[in-house]
Design an enzyme around this catalytic site. Sequence first.
Site, mmCIF file in Angstrom:
data_model
loop_
_atom_site.group_PDB
_atom_site.id
_atom_site.type_symbol
_atom_site.label_atom_id
_atom_site.label_comp_id
_atom_site.label_asym_id
_atom_site.label_seq_id
_atom_site.Cartn_x
_atom_site.Cartn_y
_atom_site.Cartn_z
ATOM 1 N N ASP A 219 33.054 45.168 91.892
ATOM 2 C CA ASP A 219 33.195 45.303 92.646
ATOM 3 C C ASP A 219 32.392 44.247 93.820
ATOM 4 O O ASP A 219 32.460 44.328 94.930
ATOM 5 C CB ASP A 219 31.537 45.740 92.608
ATOM 6 C CG ASP A 219 30.314 45.401 92.637
ATOM 7 O OD1 ASP A 219 30.372 44.234 92.160
ATOM 8 O OD2 ASP A 219 29.526 45.954 92.016
ATOM 9 N N TYR B 46 30.426 33.328 94.615
ATOM 10 C CA TYR B 46 30.408 32.889 92.787
ATOM 11 C C TYR B 46 30.633 31.619 92.788
ATOM 12 O O TYR B 46 30.475 30.597 91.557
ATOM 13 C CB TYR B 46 30.563 33.641 91.760
ATOM 14 C CG TYR B 46 29.816 34.937 91.448
ATOM 15 C CD1 TYR B 46 28.847 35.085 90.824
ATOM 16 C CD2 TYR B 46 30.399 36.480 92.196
ATOM 17 C CE1 TYR B 46 27.961 36.347 90.732
ATOM 18 C CE2 TYR B 46 29.306 37.329 92.126
ATOM 19 C CZ TYR B 46 28.602 37.407 91.609
ATOM 20 O OH TYR B 46 27.943 38.190 90.647
#
Length: 441
Positions: free
Chosen positions: A172, A263
């Site tokens: 997600d 990330y």
Amino acid sequence: MKKYNVLVVGGGSTWTPGLLKGMCSRKETFPINRLVMYDIDYDRQQTIGEFAKVLFNEEYPEIDFSYTTDKEEAFQEDIDFVFVQMRTGGYAMREKDEKIPLNLGVIGQETCGPGGFAYGMRSIRDMVELVKDVRNKTKDAWILNYTNPAAIVAVALQQIFPEDKRILNICDQPENLLRSYGRLLDMNERDFDPVYFGLNHFGWFTHLYDQEGNDLLPKLRKTILEGGFRPADYEQRDQSWLDTYAMVEQMVQDFPDYLPNTYLQYYLYPDKVLNKLDPEFTRTNEVQAGREKRVFEDCARVAEAGTTKDSNVVENDAHGEFILIVAESIAHNKGNNFVVILKNDGIISNLPDDAMVEVATSLTANGPRPYAVGEIPTFYKGMIEGQYAYEKLTAEAFIEGSYSKALQALTLNRTIVSATKAKEVLDALIEANKEYWPELR
């Protein structure tokens, strides 16, 4: 319209209330006949399950709902969709994933670096067992997998079940980013037509088209560089997530070609990120003191009161909403576009065909129909090749029980680099994961 039988594995997750609320709001477009929630942790499952009973009584009384810790009750022959969000080892092991590396001087994060390696080695075992359990009952059910680290899990499942075309690994985070772009531009994220390439938690948006075909990426880049970046639901986020999103501005400033997945900060700036992390209080502790506490207290309060009135249990509904609209697109052959994880097979022409890439695709009743990316520039190709080698070696280390490949994997990871440090971290993680990993020889 057909009603679907759905199994949720990991029903005791803090994200489950958002998923359940999403089912209520989408009951006209994705009607559910039977819903079973399954978890191995009875206490967690009971708390969320009793909340669900109250919610469904108010908003979805026609649904046939139950929850269980009995695998035989959970896995049935007529399942249409299995939503998977397991966390092998729970928060106790997540805390070790984060703190062991940090105390050895490298990044400790649940899906990136050595923490992600440890979590991945644990997740593979349970995901393989789950696929076998589902397939022992039905060959046709769609397995939509959220279980992290999705990149490593996807590689392992592709190697072990290469002919299973109804396993779809999703995340997600691209959806969260699209929602954040939408809030920044005052637009609905469903009106975006994204172009994206990379690996899970390791990718970039190259274009973001609107309904008229205009590329909004230049405008977004300018907006981020001038005003920073926050998640769409920043009012509900813990501080570490606000810090994570804030790093996007730095990444766009240094590498302005594309918009990065959040990330990537762990791989592009490992030294900078490491200096910000506290070995004594990691994101696990933050979650336990924050979202975990809020969700379970609110669920227990709802169950006791018998009403969801004044409940604030649903947080960050992107998680629950995303898996439902993915299932809906498959169920009704809509062919809607999503960013998901697929075997490359030429989608990115200058990457290995066996890489499990994250790209934009149309999702139909017959499976994904990905959009070709073509060649990617040298910098991004080099980054991805190194990361994919790490992911592939991790999967092979588990499958073969290979210490050598485990060490190779960690040595390649950009959060470690040093083989000496990789060996030190690996040996510590082996000791901590004896209950979960195969013996590495």
